[in-house]
Design an enzyme around this catalytic site. Structure first.
Site, PDB file in Angstrom:
ATOM      1  N   CYS A  96       0.934  -1.346  -0.047  1.00 18.16           N
ATOM      2  CA  CYS A  96       0.115   0.160  -0.271  1.00 18.16           C
ATOM      3  C   CYS A  96       0.986   0.810   0.186  1.00 18.16           C
ATOM      4  O   CYS A  96       0.584   1.898  -0.888  1.00 18.16           O
ATOM      5  CB  CYS A  96      -0.528   0.019   0.855  1.00 18.16           C
ATOM      6  N   HIS A  97       1.731   0.863   0.813  1.00 17.26           N
ATOM      7  CA  HIS A  97       2.979   2.481   0.923  1.00 17.26           C
ATOM      8  C   HIS A  97       4.041   2.546   1.168  1.00 17.26           C
ATOM      9  O   HIS A  97       4.434   2.993   1.919  1.00 17.26           O
ATOM     10  CB  HIS A  97       1.527   3.399   2.265  1.00 17.26           C
ATOM     11  N   GLY A  98       4.619   1.262   0.948  1.00 14.11           N
ATOM     12  CA  GLY A  98       5.741   1.040   0.744  1.00 14.11           C
ATOM     13  C   GLY A  98       6.303   0.853   2.424  1.00 14.11           C
ATOM     14  O   GLY A  98       8.011   1.244   1.916  1.00 14.11           O
TER      15      GLY A  98
END
Lengths: 439, 181
Positions: B145-147
């Protein structure tokens, strides 16, 4: 709703009614004779378009609720049943899903029109704030509605958004548990989201009534941004603006229909046609297009709480805008410098939306590696969104307050009628200019 | 102006009469009722009795080969049961002294004498997505999702997540069976 009423009951029934509930008088004064500036352009038709879209969403939504089952085991299947088996279910659902997108297209144009023509300035601050409340309610409604089909994007979108509240210190975890009604997004969550998704549009309708009331106290702003001076500056709402709005609504419905009938899934995400699986997150999770700019702001900040605060701050700053903009001139037609900054602002919003749809670490210019700055390559979407987000906030808290004090605006016409009557095009060919000055 | 003296019996505080008493009592009762009723209407959204009573789960470890992970559903959330290879354990211990956002030693994250078994709640501490097995720069997990990157001990090493992957309450029932919750 305000000012002197010109309504005269014509029939016996109207007289009888007027003594008891003057609802016909109110309708007549607000929608028929209401004095409206005569120079409104097509950017002013989006209020009417939004009202119609709200009705479309409520009507199609009530129909969908007749067939939808808010339970984790049946929700996805019931939506598929609507699409395949319910008579015209496909039409109603595609209208509702694309209607949400149309609603947001219209509201964004409506908001940018306000920003350009300074419609949020005195005496329309309350009108503007009510609009911001409607926008917040719209976002909440759209998010709750996107959860209901219980596909992969529904589920994991809910997980991410509800976890945003978990970023709050101390109370964060208690709030997410309270929102979920459990220890994860599950059936209680779906149930309550359905209940609230049904409630909020009626709350929007209530605030819309207040919004229109607040509009009719000072009356419409107009492209010149100056006050109405005399009766010469206005025309009655009907037939002038009922027809103009009606024409715009018809054009807007052509756009709406082209999505519904020719490309009903282009604005959605294919992953939402996969049933929700709590154990697997889709590789690329994105919100609906209308949330992308805010999603980009959230991801631009490397800190969890900071990202959440900045994202909500992006909406919160709108509420105080009337007191941030120091310019006395409403319309940017007479503020050439502000107009330039405004165009960059629109561009920054579009860039944020574009960044929100991309993976943060991907390069903006493919195949180019520049240099590492803090935590990512400078040629990455995360850095592009940081630059655009910085401009977004700077526009509100730096540019508008300072520019209003330093710029030199162009001269503003004396009245709405003045520039029209003095315009060369209004003088018939061959007529003598300023005959009164000739001997 | 001295011919009549009008006394406002409601204004002075030194002589409360019966009407003042009724005003205050009625106002307090109404306010109390609103506050008292507000809590049930807020608390009804908290987890219900049957949700709280969700039983713990037992899991047979023989299903997980070395170097693999099995995902179990527990309380509606994914649970990672990972059988670590000696190389992954060695890497995790080596990083005990690296700069960590949420400092924890590897031995605090597994049961004593059983370093190969890692049992973690499989939701990213950022925004709750399910990290993918074996991905990222540190060979542990990677959240798509956001690394966020986690190492082979489930500790946060890079990305926006603030904390390590959470270790639930769990224990060995026998050599090959564990109980979670």
């Amino acid at each position: 709703m305000s000012g002197h009423s010109t309504y005269e009951p014509k029939t016996g029934f109207e007289r009888w009614m007027d003594m008891r509930l003057p609802i016909l008088r109110m309708a007549h004064d607000t929608a028929i004779t209401f004095p409206t500036p005569k120079n409104l352009n097509y950017w002013w038709t989006f209020g009417g378009i939004l009202a119609v879209m709200l009705v479309v969403q409520i009507v199609t939504g009530i129909v969908l609720a007749m067939h939808y089952v808010p339970h984790v085991d049946y929700a996805f299947a019931s939506v598929e049943r609507i699409m395949r088996d319910v008579n015209y279910g496909w039409l109603v659902r595609y209208m509702h899903a694309n209607g949400a997108s149309m609603f947001f297209i219209a509201v964004y144009i409506h908001i940018f029109r306000n920003l350009y023509y300074g419609s949020y300035k005195a005496p329309r601050e309350v009108l503007w704030i009510l609009g911001c409340v409607i926008y917040l309610l719209m976002m909440a409604t759209a998010f709750l509605g996107y959860v209901l089909p219980w596909g992969q994007m529904s589920f994991h979108g809910t997980v991410v958004i509800t976890n945003l509240f978990g970023a709050l210190p101390i109370v964060g975890e208690a709030i997410t548990t309270w929102l979920w009604g459990g220890f994860a997004v599950d059936n209680p969550t779906l149930n309550r989201f359905f209940s609230l998704h049904y409630l909020l549009p009626f709350m929007i309708a209530g605030v819309v009534a207040l919004h229109i009331w607040a509009l009719h106290v000072p009356g419409n702003n107009n492209p010149l941004g100056i006050n109405v001076k005399s009766k010469e500056d206005t025309v009655p709402f009907h037939p002038y603006y009922t027809v103009k709005d009606g024409f715009a609504i018809a054009l807007f419905f052509i756009l709406f229909a082209s999505f519904v009938f020719y490309n009903p899934n282009i604005l959605g995400h294919p992953d939402n046609y996969v049933p929700a699986n709590p154990l697997v997150t889709p590789t690329h999770i994105v919100p609906e297009w209308y949330f992308l700019p805010f999603y980009a702001i959230l991801r631009a900040v490397p800190d969890k709480l900071g990202g959440v605060l900045l994202m909500f701050g992006a909406i919160g700053v709108l509420f105080v805008l009337p007191w941030l903009d120091t310019s006395k001139v409403r319309s940017m037609r007479y503020r050439p410098t502000a107009r330039l900054y405004f165009l960059i602002f629109v561009l920054a919003c579009l860039v944020l939306g574009y960044c929100g749809a991309k993976l943060p670490d991907d390069p903006v210019i493919p195949g180019v590696t520049s240099f590492q700055l803090v935590d990512a390559d400078l040629n990455s979407f995360v850095w592009l969104s940081r630059i655009a987000a910085a401009y977004y906030f700077a526009y509100f808290v730096l540019i508008l307050p300072i520019l209003g004090l330093t710029e030199t605006p162009l001269p503003v016409p004396d009245s709405i009628s003045a520039p029209v009557l003095s315009h060369p095009a209004t003088t018939p060919a061959g007529a003598v200019a300023s005959p009164e000055k000739r001997g | 102006m001295a011919d009549t003296v009008v006394t406002d019996t409601h204004a002075s505080g030194d002589d409360p009469n019966r009407r003042d008493f009724i005003h205050i009592a009625a106002g307090a009762a109404a306010a109390g009722a609103v506050v008292g009723l507000a809590w049930p209407f807020i608390d009804q959204m908290n987890p219900a009795g049957d949700t709280l009573a969700l039983a713990s789960v037992e899991f047979d470890l023989t299903k997980v080969a070395a170097g693999q992970q099995v995902v179990v559903k527990w309380r509606g959330k994914p649970l990672f049961v990972r059988n670590r290879t000696p190389a992954e354990i060695a890497q995790a211990i080596k990083d005990d002294n690296a700069s960590l956002r949420d400092p924890q030693r590897d031995e605090e994250r597994h049961k004593p004498g059983k370093p190969e078994w890692l049992v973690l709640i499989g939701t990213c501490t950022h925004l709750g997505c399910v990290p993918t097995f074996g991905g990222g720069d540190y060979g542990g997990w990677f959240c798509p999702c956001h690394g966020s990157h986690y190492d082979t001990s489930g500790r946060i090493r890079k990305g926006p997540a603030p904390r390590n992957l959470e270790v639930p309450d769990w224990d060995f029932v026998s050599d090959t069976k564990v109980k979670i919750g």
